[in-house]
Design an enzyme around this catalytic site. Structure first.
Site, PDB file in Angstrom:
ATOM      1  N   LEU A  78      12.095   7.865   9.858  1.00 64.16           N
ATOM      2  CA  LEU A  78      12.232   7.256   8.408  1.00 64.16           C
ATOM      3  C   LEU A  78      13.789   6.730   8.178  1.00 64.16           C
ATOM      4  O   LEU A  78      13.810   6.514   6.811  1.00 64.16           O
ATOM      5  CB  LEU A  78      11.484   7.997   7.397  1.00 64.16           C
ATOM      6  CG  LEU A  78      10.013   8.415   7.645  1.00 64.16           C
ATOM      7  CD1 LEU A  78       9.441   9.101   6.478  1.00 64.16           C
ATOM      8  CD2 LEU A  78       9.157   7.188   8.098  1.00 64.16           C
ATOM      9  N   HIS A 159      12.596  -3.773  18.411  1.00 63.08           N
ATOM     10  CA  HIS A 159      12.859  -2.473  19.016  1.00 63.08           C
ATOM     11  C   HIS A 159      11.725  -2.530  20.386  1.00 63.08           C
ATOM     12  O   HIS A 159      12.007  -2.028  21.279  1.00 63.08           O
ATOM     13  CB  HIS A 159      12.449  -1.360  18.094  1.00 63.08           C
ATOM     14  CG  HIS A 159      11.137  -1.066  17.719  1.00 63.08           C
ATOM     15  ND1 HIS A 159      10.517  -1.677  16.533  1.00 63.08           N
ATOM     16  CD2 HIS A 159      10.083  -0.243  18.288  1.00 63.08           C
ATOM     17  CE1 HIS A 159       9.438  -1.278  16.427  1.00 63.08           C
ATOM     18  NE2 HIS A 159       9.008  -0.400  17.517  1.00 63.08           N
ATOM     19  N   LYS A 280     -20.664   0.597   8.338  1.00 58.49           N
ATOM     20  CA  LYS A 280     -20.508   1.395   6.835  1.00 58.49           C
ATOM     21  C   LYS A 280     -19.272   2.055   6.719  1.00 58.49           C
ATOM     22  O   LYS A 280     -18.746   2.531   5.795  1.00 58.49           O
ATOM     23  CB  LYS A 280     -21.558   2.764   6.937  1.00 58.49           C
ATOM     24  CG  LYS A 280     -21.181   3.551   8.089  1.00 58.49           C
ATOM     25  CD  LYS A 280     -22.132   4.884   7.801  1.00 58.49           C
ATOM     26  CE  LYS A 280     -21.655   6.107   8.936  1.00 58.49           C
ATOM     27  NZ  LYS A 280     -22.852   6.978   8.899  1.00 58.49           N
ATOM     28  N   GLN A 301       9.816   1.756   1.466  1.00 57.88           N
ATOM     29  CA  GLN A 301      10.757   0.927   0.520  1.00 57.88           C
ATOM     30  C   GLN A 301      11.055   1.395  -0.717  1.00 57.88           C
ATOM     31  O   GLN A 301      11.115   0.327  -1.688  1.00 57.88           O
ATOM     32  CB  GLN A 301       9.659  -0.495   0.663  1.00 57.88           C
ATOM     33  CG  GLN A 301       9.447  -1.172   1.912  1.00 57.88           C
ATOM     34  CD  GLN A 301       9.182  -2.300   1.893  1.00 57.88           C
ATOM     35  OE1 GLN A 301       9.535  -3.369   1.090  1.00 57.88           O
ATOM     36  NE2 GLN A 301       8.044  -2.908   2.781  1.00 57.88           N
ATOM     37  N   ARG A 377      26.699  10.905  -3.128  1.00 57.76           N
ATOM     38  CA  ARG A 377      25.805  10.221  -4.016  1.00 57.76           C
ATOM     39  C   ARG A 377      26.450   9.374  -4.949  1.00 57.76           C
ATOM     40  O   ARG A 377      26.043   9.063  -5.990  1.00 57.76           O
ATOM     41  CB  ARG A 377      25.192  11.534  -4.540  1.00 57.76           C
ATOM     42  CG  ARG A 377      23.404  10.857  -4.934  1.00 57.76           C
ATOM     43  CD  ARG A 377      22.699  10.990  -3.890  1.00 57.76           C
ATOM     44  NE  ARG A 377      21.388  10.626  -4.319  1.00 57.76           N
ATOM     45  CZ  ARG A 377      20.568  10.439  -3.182  1.00 57.76           C
ATOM     46  NH1 ARG A 377      20.776  10.780  -2.138  1.00 57.76           N
ATOM     47  NH2 ARG A 377      19.132  10.403  -3.578  1.00 57.76           N
ATOM     48  N   LYS A 439     -25.988  -0.162  13.067  1.00 54.14           N
ATOM     49  CA  LYS A 439     -26.600   0.851  13.746  1.00 54.14           C
ATOM     50  C   LYS A 439     -27.806   0.491  14.586  1.00 54.14           C
ATOM     51  O   LYS A 439     -28.277   0.879  15.741  1.00 54.14           O
ATOM     52  CB  LYS A 439     -27.244   1.834  12.736  1.00 54.14           C
ATOM     53  CG  LYS A 439     -27.851   3.254  13.133  1.00 54.14           C
ATOM     54  CD  LYS A 439     -28.303   4.136  12.120  1.00 54.14           C
ATOM     55  CE  LYS A 439     -29.102   5.222  12.462  1.00 54.14           C
ATOM     56  NZ  LYS A 439     -29.480   6.175  11.229  1.00 54.14           N
TER      57      LYS A 439
END
Length: 525
Positions: A78, A159, A280, A301, A377, A439
């Site tokens: 990340l 990338h 479904k 973000q 910081r 189905k």
């Protein structure tokens, strides 16, 4: 009597009582035993915190145990989020292993449910390799490198493109083609198939009806497992949803196991085979796309995360020409040019942050100061944020610049960024790209003909939004207070201008009379 004696007596009483026949029988028996032993593949078990104990094919283990793959141990999944979320310390290495495992699981599930698809073990192994190698091309701090740094350095490269070059380099450098043949792959065709699953079709094939060469159109669904170019539902997302949430401390409400249970390959109207979900499941898929948007808002973000990544990318730009990385042929490459040489790129990881931070080189002083501000910081400050309509992107960017020039008068001290949040398909409903089956007709795929409000009144009508953030690079209180005041003025002005702009596009009365007030026109100019 021993089993050997028993077997010996049975052979003597059988038709194999002559030495020649017995010798032939024994030789054939030994050959069969050797062949069966060679065909047994002993998988290595990895204990993954997300998926538990996972088995990986020996060819995958061979790929993992290379310098080119192991560099992913030192690339944060990340990027700069680790400076905001203390748990976000995971790397591309474990994510890639997770994607390889899930790719194999989904392919095997389809093979088991639908034997007529003729999915071979060779197909499954190729899909797993694609999952394992799909992120080989990530640079330092992952998307920060190709999404923020390279454009600022005057380079344009995704990338995925670098991953394909790195995969070729990995296979050649470690002489893996004979190993691939040993496990039943055909290197020339299967390498093409693997690279197409990662990066999409070759440029030369994009105009053809069937754009891929690695597999025939009959197996088109295999291209939707690792990196789904059709609708974005793939095992790459399934792994990073689960893994990122685990490390960020955010709840993940999407269950990929359920998706596997209801996934089928069906023939759609166009005659091509796609991975489909039962009709479904539409609510669960909306929840998945919403979860993606939510993760971007909460983490990827996050305001401070984007501030830090902006600072890191600026430091990299300042250090670019002064970082030298030795590549092939003893040539030296910079941070931005290392993408042209995989020998140099193999050495490029998150360590470059520490290299700059602890260097004593005068040329790196400016970059060093920025990174030191992150460590202590002393961050840039977000002085304002404005959500905008999709149609006003250009208008908004222009007025941000005008705001800086008119009020702040120092473009070196201020920066701005335009950010997008969406459900994965920009402003479009992502479900409109998904194929379903019913189905009653489990082998026929179709796209949902319903709008989101027909599925549920609680679903959104808009699927994207943009917002602008204005950053102040100094922490001087007087400047910050002045900047925040100017941004408030700017936001009020641009809200009026957005009404005029959109009304002009739609050719309707904006509710401010037949013509805008003179003061507003001056602002617009």
């Amino acid at each position: 009597s021993s089993p050997v004696q028993t077997a010996h007596r049975s052979l003597r009483t059988s038709s194999l009582n002559s030495p020649e026949k017995l010798s032939c029988f024994t030789s054939t028996l030994l050959d069969n035993i050797k062949e069966n032993l060679c065909s047994i593949v002993f998988c290595q078990v990895f204990n993954d915190p997300i998926h538990g104990h996972v088995e990986l094919h020996p060819l995958l283990v061979k790929i993992i145990n290379t310098p080119q793959f192991n560099r992913l141990r030192n690339i944060k999944q990340l990027g700069g989020a680790y400076f905001v979320f203390p748990g976000a310390s995971h790397n591309r290495f474990e994510h890639s292993i997770g994607v390889a495992y899930l790719a194999g699981e989904l392919a095997q599930a389809l093979k088991t449910k639908q034997p007529k698809l003729n999915i071979t073990d060779r197909d499954i192994l190729c899909v797993q390799i694609a999952g394992l190698c799909h992120d080989l091309g990530h640079g330092p701090f992952s998307h920060l490198f190709d999404g923020m740094f390279l454009p600022k350095a005057g380079k344009k490269c995704e990338h995925e493109e670098i991953s394909l070059k790195m995969l070729d380099h990995l296979v050649d450098k470690n002489d893996l083609k004979p190993v691939m043949k040993k496990y039943g792959l055909e290197p020339e065709q299967d390498m093409l198939f693997i690279k197409e699953m990662i990066g999409g079709p070759l440029d030369s094939n994009k105009q053809k009806k069937w754009k891929y060469e690695g597999r025939d159109e009959d197996k088109s669904f295999l291209y939707e497992i690792v990196a789904n170019k059709t609708n974005g539902i793939d095992v790459d997302k399934f792994d990073y949803f689960a893994r990122d949430c685990h490390h960020l401390g955010i709840q993940n409400h999407f269950d990929h196991h359920r998706f596997f249970k209801f996934a089928r390959v069906c023939v759609v109207k166009e005659g091509r085979k796609h991975i489909c979900s039962q009709d479904k499941e539409v609510h669960n898929l909306y929840a998945m796309f919403y979860a993606r948007c939510s993760f971007h808002r909460k983490a990827y973000q996050h305001k401070v995360n984007m501030l830090i990544q902006t600072m890191i990318s600026e430091a990299f730009v300042k250090a670019d020409e002064h970082i030298k990385i030795k590549g092939s042929g003893e040539k030296s490459f910079t941070l931005s040019t290392a993408i042209d040489d995989m020998e140099a790129y193999t050495k490029l990881t998150d360590r470059v942050f520490e290299d700059i931070l602890h260097s004593s080189s005068p040329e790196l002083e400016d970059a060093r100061k920025i990174l030191n501000r992150i460590i202590t910081r002393d961050l840039y400050t977000c002085v304002g944020e404005k959500h905008t309509a999709e149609e006003t992107k250009v208008c908004t960017n222009v007025f941000v610049c005008l705001c800086c020039i008119m009020f702040l008068l120092d473009m070196v001290t201020y920066d701005f960024g335009t950010t997008s949040l969406d459900y994965g398909k920009k402003h479009e409903d992502p479900i409109s790209f998904v194929y379903f089956y019913s189905k009653n007709e489990p082998n026929t795929g179709f796209k949902s003909c319903c709008y989101s409000f027909q599925v549920s009144r609680l679903l959104p009508k808009n699927f994207s939004e943009k917002f602008v953030r204005i950053y102040c690079k100094t922490n001087d209180k007087n400047i910050l207070d002045a900047a925040k005041g100017y941004v408030c003025q700017w936001k009020k002005k641009i809200e009026k201008l957005e009404v005029i702009f959109i009304a002009g596009l739609l050719n309707i009365d904006a509710g401010i009379g037949s013509s805008p007030p003179a003061t507003l026109l001056e602002d617009k100019r």
